[in-house]
Motif scaffolding. Structure first.
Motif, PDB file in Angstrom:
ATOM      1  N   UNK A 113      29.006   2.933  -4.507  1.00 32.57           N
ATOM      2  CA  UNK A 113      28.605   4.243  -3.956  1.00 32.57           C
ATOM      3  C   UNK A 113      28.243   4.128  -2.489  1.00 32.57           C
ATOM      4  N   UNK A 114      28.088   5.283  -1.853  1.00 25.85           N
ATOM      5  CA  UNK A 114      27.767   5.274  -0.439  1.00 25.85           C
ATOM      6  C   UNK A 114      26.312   4.897  -0.214  1.00 25.85           C
ATOM      7  N   UNK A 115      26.025   4.565   1.040  1.00 28.64           N
ATOM      8  CA  UNK A 115      24.653   4.237   1.441  1.00 28.64           C
ATOM      9  C   UNK A 115      23.726   5.394   1.096  1.00 28.64           C
ATOM     10  N   UNK A 116      24.173   6.604   1.415  1.00 28.54           N
ATOM     11  CA  UNK A 116      23.336   7.774   1.148  1.00 28.54           C
ATOM     12  C   UNK A 116      23.029   7.907  -0.341  1.00 28.54           C
ATOM     13  N   UNK A 117      24.064   7.733  -1.156  1.00 24.27           N
ATOM     14  CA  UNK A 117      23.893   7.819  -2.609  1.00 24.27           C
ATOM     15  C   UNK A 117      22.823   6.855  -3.079  1.00 24.27           C
ATOM     16  N   UNK A 118      22.906   5.630  -2.551  1.00 20.55           N
ATOM     17  CA  UNK A 118      21.942   4.602  -2.931  1.00 20.55           C
ATOM     18  C   UNK A 118      20.523   5.053  -2.672  1.00 20.55           C
ATOM     19  N   UNK A 119      20.305   5.615  -1.463  1.00 19.44           N
ATOM     20  CA  UNK A 119      18.942   5.980  -1.104  1.00 19.44           C
ATOM     21  C   UNK A 119      18.492   7.215  -1.886  1.00 19.44           C
ATOM     22  N   UNK A 120      19.434   8.118  -2.158  1.00 21.99           N
ATOM     23  CA  UNK A 120      19.084   9.317  -2.935  1.00 21.99           C
ATOM     24  C   UNK A 120      18.525   8.928  -4.301  1.00 21.99           C
ATOM     25  N   UNK A 121      19.082   7.870  -4.906  1.00 17.47           N
ATOM     26  CA  UNK A 121      18.563   7.427  -6.204  1.00 17.47           C
ATOM     27  C   UNK A 121      17.070   7.169  -6.104  1.00 17.47           C
ATOM     28  N   UNK A 122      16.687   6.488  -5.011  1.00 16.50           N
ATOM     29  CA  UNK A 122      15.266   6.239  -4.816  1.00 16.50           C
ATOM     30  C   UNK A 122      14.502   7.530  -4.581  1.00 16.50           C
ATOM     31  N   UNK A 123      15.093   8.428  -3.798  1.00 11.83           N
ATOM     32  CA  UNK A 123      14.393   9.661  -3.442  1.00 11.83           C
ATOM     33  C   UNK A 123      14.105  10.530  -4.653  1.00 11.83           C
ATOM     34  N   UNK A 124      14.931  10.421  -5.686  1.00 13.12           N
ATOM     35  CA  UNK A 124      14.734  11.223  -6.888  1.00 13.12           C
ATOM     36  C   UNK A 124      13.446  10.868  -7.624  1.00 13.12           C
ATOM     37  N   UNK A 125      12.787   9.793  -7.173  1.00 13.65           N
ATOM     38  CA  UNK A 125      11.568   9.379  -7.872  1.00 13.65           C
ATOM     39  C   UNK A 125      10.474  10.420  -7.769  1.00 13.65           C
ATOM     40  N   UNK A 126      10.514  11.240  -6.702  1.00  8.68           N
ATOM     41  CA  UNK A 126       9.440  12.206  -6.554  1.00  8.68           C
ATOM     42  C   UNK A 126       9.926  13.642  -6.564  1.00  8.68           C
ATOM     43  N   UNK A 127      11.201  13.846  -6.894  1.00  5.85           N
ATOM     44  CA  UNK A 127      11.679  15.227  -6.953  1.00  5.85           C
ATOM     45  C   UNK A 127      12.799  15.313  -7.971  1.00  5.85           C
ATOM     46  N   UNK A 128      13.084  16.516  -8.433  1.00  7.03           N
ATOM     47  CA  UNK A 128      14.172  16.698  -9.377  1.00  7.03           C
ATOM     48  C   UNK A 128      15.367  17.356  -8.730  1.00  7.03           C
ATOM     49  N   UNK A 129      15.201  17.812  -7.518  1.00  6.76           N
ATOM     50  CA  UNK A 129      16.285  18.574  -6.899  1.00  6.76           C
ATOM     51  C   UNK A 129      17.071  17.703  -5.933  1.00  6.76           C
ATOM     52  N   UNK A 130      18.386  17.816  -6.014  1.00  9.17           N
ATOM     53  CA  UNK A 130      19.229  16.944  -5.230  1.00  9.17           C
ATOM     54  C   UNK A 130      19.104  17.241  -3.740  1.00  9.17           C
ATOM     55  N   UNK A 131      18.945  18.519  -3.400  1.00  9.78           N
ATOM     56  CA  UNK A 131      18.878  18.856  -1.978  1.00  9.78           C
ATOM     57  C   UNK A 131      17.654  18.214  -1.343  1.00  9.78           C
ATOM     58  N   UNK A 132      16.523  18.286  -2.073  1.00 13.97           N
ATOM     59  CA  UNK A 132      15.307  17.648  -1.559  1.00 13.97           C
ATOM     60  C   UNK A 132      15.497  16.150  -1.432  1.00 13.97           C
TER      61      UNK A 132
END
Lengths: 241, 335, 295
Positions: free
Chosen positions: A93-112
């Motif tokens: 996956x892309x770099x962004x995808x990788x980091x988004x996985x981590x970001x989902x730890x505190x939110x449920x919305x993909x845009x956030x």
């Protein structure tokens, strides 16, 4: 309050005493380093704290709460993040995808999650690489990505496991600057490192592990002069990178 | 015109073609083939939630087809309950069974997981072949259950012609594709991919990998059961070998693998390529060269695994992206 | 009571043949860490080769082993070399490439249907072969002679494989590769050659099992499917990589199948075997004698 309190933790694997009665406190906003020769038990200690396996005895307190044996994903939600010594990016996956996985730890919305991920990438100066395939990155970028993933979870305590290994001297300096910068965001950092000049430059305090036991603790200057530490590292001089 | 508008236009065109096909294709045989094509596309897309996104290799999915088929059939034959309601009941049951199977098996490594799913599926099929009654419900063992086409109409999920079945399965396929697309862009989707690729790294980022996989399994088995009910209402006769066999499980997995598991278009692509092969070789060579289509399957599968392990959608997607970049410049965002 | 003893003995004999069939599979898994889904088909090929060898030469079913074993060895060797080795090379870091499972499943489909095409679906057996239907009287019990021969073949083959692994240079190389392929290759062992040899041996053993079955078992294209799942069950029960485990696991299944029908229908017996399989998969995946892998 101490963010992390390790109280007389022992970790035995059958007959092997990997960690022997280790105690350490990490206060808020500190950068604490953990050094020691190979096989001293540093990663084992990290794994105990990070929930990979529970300590054989002793207690680990995070934000005042006992976290012995809690699972890594629960600990992440409590604010404890870690990187791995052998980097494990989601290679396809892309770099962004990788980091988004981590970001989902505190939110449920993909845009956030995406917004947060982009922010993190910006701080780590990786924004232009966001669409690159993670598996194609250089080792230096992969290490940075590893930190980015952990950062995206908005941790209060960040465990960095040898993030400098394999980096060139200029890359090491860059990484030191980045990690120091993180402290300005209220993060507490616990670092394992081999590269002496990096950990000396980074840490407020350093603990030294040798055969599973803490043989010294103090400021970088105190540690550099400590005889026991020098003996343990026979042949290794301060300043080698 | 920007890339996303272009993509939407392509989808609309594809939808229009799909909707209009029955007007052009009048032969009942060909319509039947198309229906089965969409059915398998539906099955493989549902399978993909576990086999593609979660990164494991379930080889016993036909069991959920069977549970769906038997539940709705028994409820309608013995209790006169509408097959649509039976469909939902079957899906819920299937989901529960899926979670029960998933709980112990997701901890296992790849090969063992595959074996365990086979064992479960075969165990359940053997059970169905050996009992005539499961409590008050009539199973009829290997003889199976026949559905008399007494009442027709939408309420009874029973039609004299093939066209209504075509539109129903088309709608189901569209639904499951849309659902897959939504999931792939959702937290669950990201978590499944992460957990499938690097479970330890994912866990340290807050992903409860086991729970994510179980959710995927629950959804997948739920959706697969719908296909079972459809099959029952379409063929009007079900027995363990026809709805629960290992052959079906393997065909579903093969199609997804050849098309490209883990992608949205892959399973559909695989179905579009392989089902016609299967049907036509059975029609034209069935008597002279029996099993030819299975040989072709096997050869294609091996070739794809050797040369394009991410499936045949990979070269097509790359070509599509190249064309998009050429037309519109810049990077097309990863789908 | 006597029936149960007779059934048990026949079950053990038949079970040893199952164990022989599973022996090749456990060997391949133990060394290559690959579950060969085509194993049943290889057994089927072995049966057909033995069948045709007997029909064409008129030799005793066990004498044809001199033809069957080399043919099967070469077949297995080439299969591994041409189809599976490229995947190993491409997925070098993956300890257990799932793609190989998929490829072997493809091989299974191809072999089974190819033999259907070529030989036709009819059941074959060798009429009037010297072992057919012979029974040995042991007091009041009737013991099946072909199964007895099969039992002996199983024990001898298992012993030969064991000796090969323990005493020969190549055998030790095989064991080294199975324990740690990187370390073994650093010692100068060509791991791919070892894989080829192991696959060849595994297939050859399947050939022996096929020859053992031919005197009394029907031969037809999908006969492999019957044994495929059974072999997996046996291999998990007995422990992946264990020779003794394969034989013992086979005997357990053989006895359940033999004695079970005295107390319940044959197909419930089948269900019990599946149940046992699942229990082992969950509770003791390393089986009775298997090496503990970090599953």
């Amino acid at each position: 309050m101490n963010i992390l309190e390790i109280q007389q933790v022992k970790k035995y694997f059958g007959g092997i005493k990997a960690v022997e009665s280790f105690s350490l406190n990490v206060g808020e906003g500190e950068i604490v380093g953990l050094i020691g020769p190979n096989g001293a038990g540093k990663s084992t200690l990290f794994n105990c704290v990070a929930g990979v396996f529970p300590p054989t005895s002793g207690d680990i307190l995070f934000l005042g709460e006992k976290i012995n044996g809690q699972k890594p994903w629960d600990l992440c939600h409590k604010g404890l993040a870690r990187t791995f010594q052998i980097v494990k990016p989601f290679a396809s996956r892309t770099v962004l995808y990788n980091v988004v996985v981590g970001a989902f730890a505190t939110t449920d919305k993909r845009s956030e999650a995406e917004t947060r991920a982009l922010e993190v990438l910006r701080h780590l100066r990786m924004e232009e690489k966001k669409d690159l395939r993670a598996g194609n990155l250089t080792i230096a970028d992969r290490k940075r990505l590893e930190i980015a993933k952990a950062l995206a979870t908005q941790p209060k305590l960040l465990l960095l496991d040898e993030v400098m290994a394999g980096l060139r001297p200029t890359e090491v300096d860059e990484m030191v600057a980045i990690i120091k910068h993180l402290r300005e965001y209220g993060m507490t950092i616990f670092v394992i490192e081999h590269i002496m000049r990096a950990i000396m430059a980074l840490s407020d305090r350093i603990a030294v592990l040798h055969f599973g036991t803490k043989i010294a603790e103090g400021t970088p200057q105190e540690i550099a002069r400590d005889e026991r530490v020098i003996k343990a590292y026979l042949g290794e001089d301060y300043g080698a990178a | 015109m920007n890339p996303s508008l272009y993509r939407k236009l392509l989808l609309i065109i594809a939808a229009l073609i799909a909707l209009g096909l029955p007007l052009v294709v009048t032969s009942a045989t060909y319509l039947h083939i198309l229906i089965l094509l969409f059915l398998y596309a539906y099955l493989t897309t549902s399978w993909n939630l576990v086999g593609g996104f979660a990164g494991v290799l379930p080889l016993g999915h036909a069991t959920f087809v069977g549970i769906g088929a038997y539940t709705s059939t028994i409820l309608s034959l013995q209790y006169g309950i509408s097959p649509w309601i039976g469909m939902l009941v079957g899906a819920v049951l299937s989901s529960i069974v899926g979670v029960i199977i998933g709980l112990p098996t997701f901890k296992m490594r790849g090969a063992y997981f595959a074996l365990a799913t086979i064992a479960f599926a075969e165990g359940i099929r053997v059970m169905f072949e050996n009992i005539d009654y499961l409590g008050p419900f009539q199973i009829n063992g290997p003889r199976g259950l026949q559905i008399p086409p007494l009442k027709t109409g939408l309420a009874h999920f029973m039609f004299a012609d093939k066209e209504p079945y075509y539109y129903i399965i088309l709608a189901m396929l569209a639904g499951v594709l849309a659902l897959t697309w939504v999931i792939s862009r959702s937290k669950l989707g990201y978590y499944l991919v992460a957990g499938g690729e690097e479970p330890e790294a994912a866990q340290s980022l807050g992903v409860n990998v086991a729970r994510a996989k179980l959710m995927a399994m629950a959804m997948s088995s739920f959706l697969t059961a719908f296909a079972g009910t459809f099959w029952a209402q379409f063929t009007l006769y079900i027995h363990p070998k026809s709805v629960m066999s290992l052959d079906i499980s393997f065909e579903i997995a093969f199609i997804a693998l050849i098309g490209g598991r883990g992608s949205i278009a892959g399973p559909v692509l695989g179905a579009m390529l392989l089902r016609p092969v299967s049907d036509f070789s059975r029609i034209y060579f069935g008597s002279t060269l029996p099993g030819l289509h299975l040989i072709i399957f096997g050869v294609v599968l091996i070739l794809v695994m050797l040369f394009q392990p991410r499936g045949l959608q990979e070269p097509l997607t790359r070509a599509y992206r190249r064309v998009m970049n050429g037309r519109f410049g810049g990077k097309e965002a990863a789908a | 009571m006597l029936f149960i003893l007779e059934d048990t003995i026949n079950g053990i004999l038949m079970g040893s043949i199952y164990g022989l069939a599973a022996l090749g599979l456990t060997l391949i898994f133990g060394v290559l860490k690959v579950i060969n889904f085509a194993h049943g088909s290889l057994l089927m090929v072995g049966m057909y080769v033995a069948y045709w060898a007997v029909i064409l030469t008129g030799m005793h079913p066990y004498l044809v082993l001199v033809i069957v074993v080399p043919i099967m060895f070469v077949f297995g060797y080439l299969l591994q070399d041409i189809l599976i080795k490229p995947i190993f090379k491409a997925e070098k870091d993956v300890r257990e490439p799932i793609t190989v499972i998929i490829v072997t499943t493809g091989v299974w489909y191809i072999l089974d249907n190819l033999s259907l095409l070529v030989f036709g679906p009819q059941y074959r057996n060798i009429q009037g072969n010297p072992l057919q239907g012979k029974m040995l009287e042991f007091g009041d019990m009737m013991i099946s002679v072909p199964k007895l021969w099969g039992f002996c073949a199983a024990i001898i083959t298992a012993a030969l494989v064991y000796l090969f692994l323990q005493k020969t240079r190549m055998g030790r190389a095989v064991r080294a590769t199975s324990l740690d392929r990187e370390a073994a290759s650093l010692q100068g062992i060509n791991q791919y050659k070892i894989y080829n040899v192991t696959f060849g041996i595994g297939t050859a053993v399947a050939g022996v099992a096929g020859a053992a079955l031919v005197p009394f078992f029907n031969i037809f294209p999908s006969v492999g499917v019957l044994f495929d799942i059974k072999c997996f069950i046996i291999v998990v029960l007995g422990g992946l990589g264990s020779i003794g485990g394969a034989l013992l696991g086979g005997m357990i299944v053989g006895v359940i199948e033999s004695v079970g029908p005295q107390f319940m229908t044959a197909t419930w017996t089948e269900a019990i075997v599946y149940g046992l399989f699942l229990v082992f998969l969950f509770l003791k995946p390393s089986g009775l004698f298997g090496v503990k892998y970090d599953w």
